[in-house]
Design a protein around this motif. Structure first.
Motif, PDB file in Angstrom:
ATOM      1  N   SER A 153       0.841  -1.201  -0.060  1.00 47.31           N
ATOM      2  CA  SER A 153      -0.145  -0.126   0.176  1.00 47.31           C
ATOM      3  C   SER A 153       0.843   1.251   0.016  1.00 47.31           C
ATOM      4  CB  SER A 153      -0.925   0.081   1.095  1.00 47.31           C
ATOM      5  OG  SER A 153      -1.829   1.065   1.197  1.00 47.31           O
ATOM      6  N   SER A 154       0.327   2.317  -0.793  1.00 52.68           N
ATOM      7  CA  SER A 154       1.084   3.453  -0.819  1.00 52.68           C
ATOM      8  C   SER A 154       1.141   4.320   0.608  1.00 52.68           C
ATOM      9  CB  SER A 154       0.598   4.205  -2.087  1.00 52.68           C
ATOM     10  OG  SER A 154      -0.546   4.605  -1.982  1.00 52.68           O
ATOM     11  N   VAL A 155       0.114   4.264   1.209  1.00 58.45           N
ATOM     12  CA  VAL A 155      -0.106   5.018   2.548  1.00 58.45           C
ATOM     13  C   VAL A 155      -0.075   4.058   3.694  1.00 58.45           C
ATOM     14  CG1 VAL A 155      -1.508   6.535   1.342  1.00 58.45           C
ATOM     15  CG2 VAL A 155      -2.486   4.495   2.272  1.00 58.45           C
ATOM     16  N   THR A 156       0.378   4.434   4.697  1.00 53.39           N
ATOM     17  CA  THR A 156       0.675   3.696   5.858  1.00 53.39           C
ATOM     18  C   THR A 156      -0.641   3.324   6.673  1.00 53.39           C
ATOM     19  OG1 THR A 156       3.078   4.707   6.317  1.00 53.39           O
ATOM     20  CG2 THR A 156       1.856   3.742   8.042  1.00 53.39           C
ATOM     21  N   GLU A 157      -0.856   2.017   7.048  1.00 49.86           N
ATOM     22  CA  GLU A 157      -2.196   1.976   7.618  1.00 49.86           C
ATOM     23  C   GLU A 157      -1.898   1.856   9.267  1.00 49.86           C
ATOM     24  OE1 GLU A 157      -5.156  -1.927   7.968  1.00 49.86           O
ATOM     25  OE2 GLU A 157      -4.328  -1.335   5.897  1.00 49.86           O
ATOM     26  N   PHE A 158      -2.772   2.553   9.877  1.00 51.08           N
ATOM     27  CA  PHE A 158      -2.836   2.616  11.205  1.00 51.08           C
ATOM     28  C   PHE A 158      -3.883   1.913  12.131  1.00 51.08           C
ATOM     29  CE2 PHE A 158      -0.397   6.555   9.929  1.00 51.08           C
ATOM     30  CZ  PHE A 158       0.932   6.240  10.533  1.00 51.08           C
ATOM     31  N   MET A 159      -3.493   1.538  13.383  1.00 48.86           N
ATOM     32  CA  MET A 159      -4.509   0.849  13.967  1.00 48.86           C
ATOM     33  C   MET A 159      -4.551   1.404  15.415  1.00 48.86           C
ATOM     34  SD  MET A 159      -2.681  -2.894  14.457  1.00 48.86           S
ATOM     35  CE  MET A 159      -3.859  -3.502  15.620  1.00 48.86           C
ATOM     36  N   SER A 160      -5.842   1.709  15.900  1.00 45.16           N
ATOM     37  CA  SER A 160      -5.820   2.252  17.314  1.00 45.16           C
ATOM     38  C   SER A 160      -5.745   1.041  18.386  1.00 45.16           C
ATOM     39  CB  SER A 160      -7.304   2.813  17.676  1.00 45.16           C
ATOM     40  OG  SER A 160      -8.143   2.751  16.807  1.00 45.16           O
ATOM     41  N   GLU A 161      -5.038   1.616  19.398  1.00 44.94           N
ATOM     42  CA  GLU A 161      -4.561   0.644  20.609  1.00 44.94           C
ATOM     43  C   GLU A 161      -5.970  -0.207  21.011  1.00 44.94           C
ATOM     44  OE1 GLU A 161      -3.198   1.981  24.611  1.00 44.94           O
ATOM     45  OE2 GLU A 161      -1.578   1.547  23.603  1.00 44.94           O
ATOM     46  N   ALA A 162      -5.892  -1.443  21.102  1.00 43.38           N
ATOM     47  CA  ALA A 162      -7.105  -2.314  21.425  1.00 43.38           C
ATOM     48  C   ALA A 162      -7.488  -1.787  22.882  1.00 43.38           C
ATOM     49  CB  ALA A 162      -6.599  -3.727  21.605  1.00 43.38           C
ATOM     50  N   SER A 163      -8.839  -2.139  23.138  1.00 47.60           N
ATOM     51  CA  SER A 163      -9.162  -1.750  24.585  1.00 47.60           C
ATOM     52  C   SER A 163     -10.552  -2.349  24.888  1.00 47.60           C
ATOM     53  CB  SER A 163      -9.802  -0.014  24.403  1.00 47.60           C
ATOM     54  OG  SER A 163     -10.911   0.141  23.545  1.00 47.60           O
ATOM     55  N   ASP A 164     -10.915  -2.502  26.048  1.00 47.08           N
ATOM     56  CA  ASP A 164     -12.022  -3.203  26.583  1.00 47.08           C
ATOM     57  C   ASP A 164     -12.518  -2.041  27.753  1.00 47.08           C
ATOM     58  OD1 ASP A 164     -10.381  -3.284  28.993  1.00 47.08           O
ATOM     59  OD2 ASP A 164      -9.781  -5.367  28.541  1.00 47.08           O
ATOM     60  N   SER A 165     -13.664  -2.480  28.291  1.00 38.57           N
ATOM     61  CA  SER A 165     -14.133  -1.596  29.260  1.00 38.57           C
ATOM     62  C   SER A 165     -13.324  -1.147  30.352  1.00 38.57           C
ATOM     63  CB  SER A 165     -15.200  -2.314  30.078  1.00 38.57           C
ATOM     64  OG  SER A 165     -15.016  -3.435  30.499  1.00 38.57           O
ATOM     65  N   LYS A 166     -12.521  -1.935  30.996  1.00 38.08           N
ATOM     66  CA  LYS A 166     -11.734  -1.887  32.053  1.00 38.08           C
ATOM     67  C   LYS A 166     -10.606  -0.626  31.651  1.00 38.08           C
ATOM     68  CE  LYS A 166     -11.507  -5.643  35.237  1.00 38.08           C
ATOM     69  NZ  LYS A 166     -10.555  -6.666  35.939  1.00 38.08           N
ATOM     70  N   SER A 167      -9.968  -0.901  30.438  1.00 41.91           N
ATOM     71  CA  SER A 167      -8.908  -0.022  29.929  1.00 41.91           C
ATOM     72  C   SER A 167      -9.502   1.383  29.332  1.00 41.91           C
ATOM     73  CB  SER A 167      -8.156  -0.513  28.660  1.00 41.91           C
ATOM     74  OG  SER A 167      -9.335  -0.658  27.522  1.00 41.91           O
ATOM     75  N   ARG A 168     -10.848   1.523  28.987  1.00 37.79           N
ATOM     76  CA  ARG A 168     -11.389   2.680  28.817  1.00 37.79           C
ATOM     77  C   ARG A 168     -11.798   3.511  29.798  1.00 37.79           C
ATOM     78  NH1 ARG A 168     -14.028  -0.560  24.693  1.00 37.79           N
ATOM     79  NH2 ARG A 168     -15.751  -0.960  25.937  1.00 37.79           N
TER      80      ARG A 168
END
Length: 367
Positions: A153-168
């Motif tokens: 891919s010509s653009v970098t694909e990012f991902m958000s940090e995984a979360s659950d109810s406790k981490s949020r």
């Protein structure tokens, strides 16, 4: 997709060539294979008569206003008479990742005669050029370099940090405590590891352990030790794989529009050109490097030299080092003749003069 091809070659490719079926691609999408690209029409269903071997397929979605989206592609090692099926995902504007069932594949095979009129023939007149640009790219090398998702891919694909109810909840409490810090309002983004190209990292140690000050100076000026260790550790002593990665990086940059690939191409080319001592040990590698660079330079658009090479003088500086090493070192006679012939060709074609060394260590232009 018009293609000029002699009748005998056409018969062989029609019988032995591979087929890429590409369904549901929106009209107006940019689609390409190797050094050929087109705008998809209403009847497009794919490409036929693809010569067996490694090819690069790519595509870019296009908005109703005519704006072209980021380019995405994939390498594929087509086998004789193979039928490869890809489907378009309208929601993600990309190729679907779902596998095709064997029953569905069998329906496609039995319907190929009716499908034929919707398939464009591979532009065989450009095939030799593609082979010259990818001759050292092997299936094993692709398996090592490609991202896990097999997409370039010509653009970098990012991902958000995984979360659950406790981490949020914890993040919310932390945010309330430090609300004045605007940085906490930004999401934590990391590069999606499945999309990362596994470019080879050069050997970090620039000189052997226990080197004397004189030896450290020597290895700082000559990268042969780094080249040797990189070939042994990263390519398992398959030195031609180094040329394969130079070609892979060049294709990913020039066709795939991946800037990181251009950076890797520069690193590898500079490593080889700055390795004076290695010239005597790796004759075949350097003989073939000259051919690789010859074909690559032919394919670089003229404005590329103006915008990148002329501005930063990377290629001219690097080749100046290479030709100096050829003349000052003790390479094989055939290698020296080929290198100097290549130098003369570049001087004639681009008016680059590598015989003199100006104050800024860049070759001057012949008036």
């Amino acid at each position: 997709m018009a293609s000029k091809i002699d009748p005998e070659t056409a018969k062989v490719l029609f019988k032995e060539g591979a087929t890429l079926l590409f369904f549901d691609v929106p009209e107006g999408t940019e689609f390409g294979i190797d050094y050929n690209s087109w705008t998809v029409g209403p009847n497009f269903r794919g490409v036929k008569m693809i010569p067996p071997g490694i090819h690069f397929v790519y595509y870019s979605s296009r908005s109703k206003k005519g704006d072209t989206g980021p380019r995405t592609g994939f390498f594929y090692n087509f086998q004789r008479r193979e039928i490869v099926v890809r489907k378009w995902d309208k929601y993600n504007e990309d190729v679907k990742t779902d596998p095709v069932s064997e029953d569905e594949m069998e329906r496609y095979r039995s319907n190929m005669e009716n499908m034929d009129r919707f398939l464009g023939p591979y532009p065989y007149e450009n095939y030799k050029k593609w082979v010259s640009m990818s001759s050292y790219v092997t299936a094993d090398l692709l398996n090592r370099l490609q991202p896990e998702n097999k997409r370039i891919s010509s653009v970098t694909e990012f991902m958000s940090e995984a979360s659950d109810s406790k981490s949020r909840l914890a993040a919310m409490q932390s945010k309330m405590e430090t609300e004045s810090d605007s940085r906490d309002k930004l999401p934590e983004l990391t590069t999606n590891p499945e999309t990362v190209v596994h470019f080879t990292k050069l050997h970090e140690q620039k000189y052997p352990q226990g080197s004397s000050p004189d030896e450290i100076t020597k290895h700082s000026l000559d990268s042969s030790y780094v080249l040797e260790q990189t070939i042994i550790s990263s390519y398992q002593s398959k030195e031609m794989d180094l040329l394969g990665e130079i070609q892979f990086s060049f294709i990913c940059f020039l066709i795939g529009q991946v800037y990181d690939a251009f950076d890797q191409w520069k690193k590898l080319v500079h490593l080889m050109c700055n390795s004076k001592e290695a010239l005597g040990k790796h004759k075949e590698l350097y003989m073939n490097l000259i051919s690789v660079l010859h074909y690559q330079i032919r394919e670089i658009p003229e404005d590329f030299f103006v915008d990148i090479v002329s501005q930063y003088n990377f290629l001219t500086n690097t080749l100046h080092e290479f030709f100096c090493n050829i003349e000052d070192g003790n390479p094989d006679g055939a290698l020296k003749r080929r290198a100097l012939k290549f130098r003369d060709h570049l001087t004639e074609k681009f008016k680059w003069d590598f015989t003199s060394e100006p104050d800024d260590y860049a070759p001057v232009v012949v008036e």
